[in-house]
Design an enzyme around this catalytic site. Structure first.
Site, PDB file in Angstrom:
ATOM      1  N   SER A 275      25.830 -40.428   7.504  1.00  0.00           N
ATOM      2  CA  SER A 275      26.656 -41.234   6.607  1.00  0.00           C
ATOM      3  C   SER A 275      27.386 -42.261   7.454  1.00  0.00           C
ATOM      4  O   SER A 275      27.582 -42.053   8.665  1.00  0.00           O
ATOM      5  CB  SER A 275      27.680 -40.339   5.894  1.00  0.00           C
TER       6      SER A 275
ATOM      7  N   TYR B 208      34.005 -33.796   6.912  1.00  0.00           N
ATOM      8  CA  TYR B 208      32.769 -34.486   6.543  1.00  0.00           C
ATOM      9  C   TYR B 208      32.389 -35.491   7.626  1.00  0.00           C
ATOM     10  O   TYR B 208      31.237 -35.550   8.071  1.00  0.00           O
ATOM     11  CB  TYR B 208      32.969 -35.185   5.202  1.00  0.00           C
TER      12      TYR B 208
END
Length: 263
Positions: free
Chosen positions: A153, A166
């Site tokens: 990401s 995350y």
């Protein structure tokens, strides 16, 4: 033969005869990746935890005559990963591609995470990719042309408002990509990474429905829109193709220009 038909028959742009495992493949980016690899002729073993969603999706592909198969398994656990390996063995064609896509998030300030939440995010986002890659390494090496694509990401490349855990896991996937690409190159295994920005998926829907937040996202995105799962899938498919045989250790941001947007 015209140029378009030459491309269609060029083995560099085909995945026929090759088998892929894709985790988190029942919806969102994972489902789009599976569909894309299937269209290139691959046999796809789609993996997800929720059996009904997975089986419904795979049935749709099978109705189109595509070589899709399903295994309901939680790859954050050793038992789930063992199920995946057993399913690969049953297919009997070895393994050529692994797409480590499964991931989840819990958005909180750093000091508010519980130990259970921390461990759950690491197990799902990072440990699953680490362990599955090691598990299938002999199978990929046996082909002489194996490919792993990790779905990271932009949160692993720069700060975004997704939470520290995350971001940590996605950054670790980028570094894992680099290390494995070098370590396993001599065995014919390429390892690359794709780093999306906001993509129209169920995971992103909960935050993008906030109109103020969506305006902030779009203001930082030169392309001026949210990405589509198929746009990420196209990048993953390219990295899996023989045409990309000299590309390894790279992270490709599919982000509408977000990560290069200065002032």
């Amino acid at each position: 033969m015209n140029s378009s038909s030459s491309i269609l028959t060029d083995p560099r742009w085909s995945l026929r005869g090759r088998t892929a495992v894709i985790t988190g493949a029942s919806k969102g980016i994972g489902a789009a990746v599976a569909a894309e690899l299937l269209r290139f002729g691959a046999t796809v073993l789609a993996v997800a935890r929720t059996a009904p969603d997975l089986e419904e999706q795979v049935a749709q592909w099978q109705q189109q005559g595509l070589a899709a198969h399903a295994v309901a398994a939680d790859v954050s656990t050793a038992a789930g990963r063992a199920q995946v390996l057993a399913a690969v063995q049953q297919l009997g064609n070895g393994l050529h591609m692994l797409v480590n896509n499964v991931g989840t998030n819990i958005r909180k300030p750093t000091v508010d995470y519980s130990e259970d939440e921390y461990r759950r995010l690491l197990a799902t986002n990072l440990e699953s990719a680490w362990e599955l890659s090691r598990d299938v390494q002999p199978l990929l090496a046996a082909t002489g042309a194996g490919s792993i694509v990790n779905i990271s990401s932009v949160a692993g490349l720069t700060h975004v408002r997704t939470g520290a855990i995350y971001g940590m896991t996605k950054a670790a996937l980028v570094q894992l990509t680099r290390n494995l690409a070098v370590e396993w190159a001599g065995q014919g295994i390429r390892v690359n990474c794709v780093a999306p920005w906001y993509i129209r998926t169920p995971l992103a829907a909960s935050v993008l429905q906030n109109e103020a937040y969506l305006r902030d996202v779009l203001s930082r995105t030169p392309a001026g829109r949210i990405g589509e799962p198929e746009e990420v899938a196209a990048a993953v498919a390219f990295l899996c193709l023989p045409a990309a045989a000299y590309i390894t250790g790279q992270t490709l941001a599919v982000d509408g220009g977000f990560t290069v947007n200065g002032f």
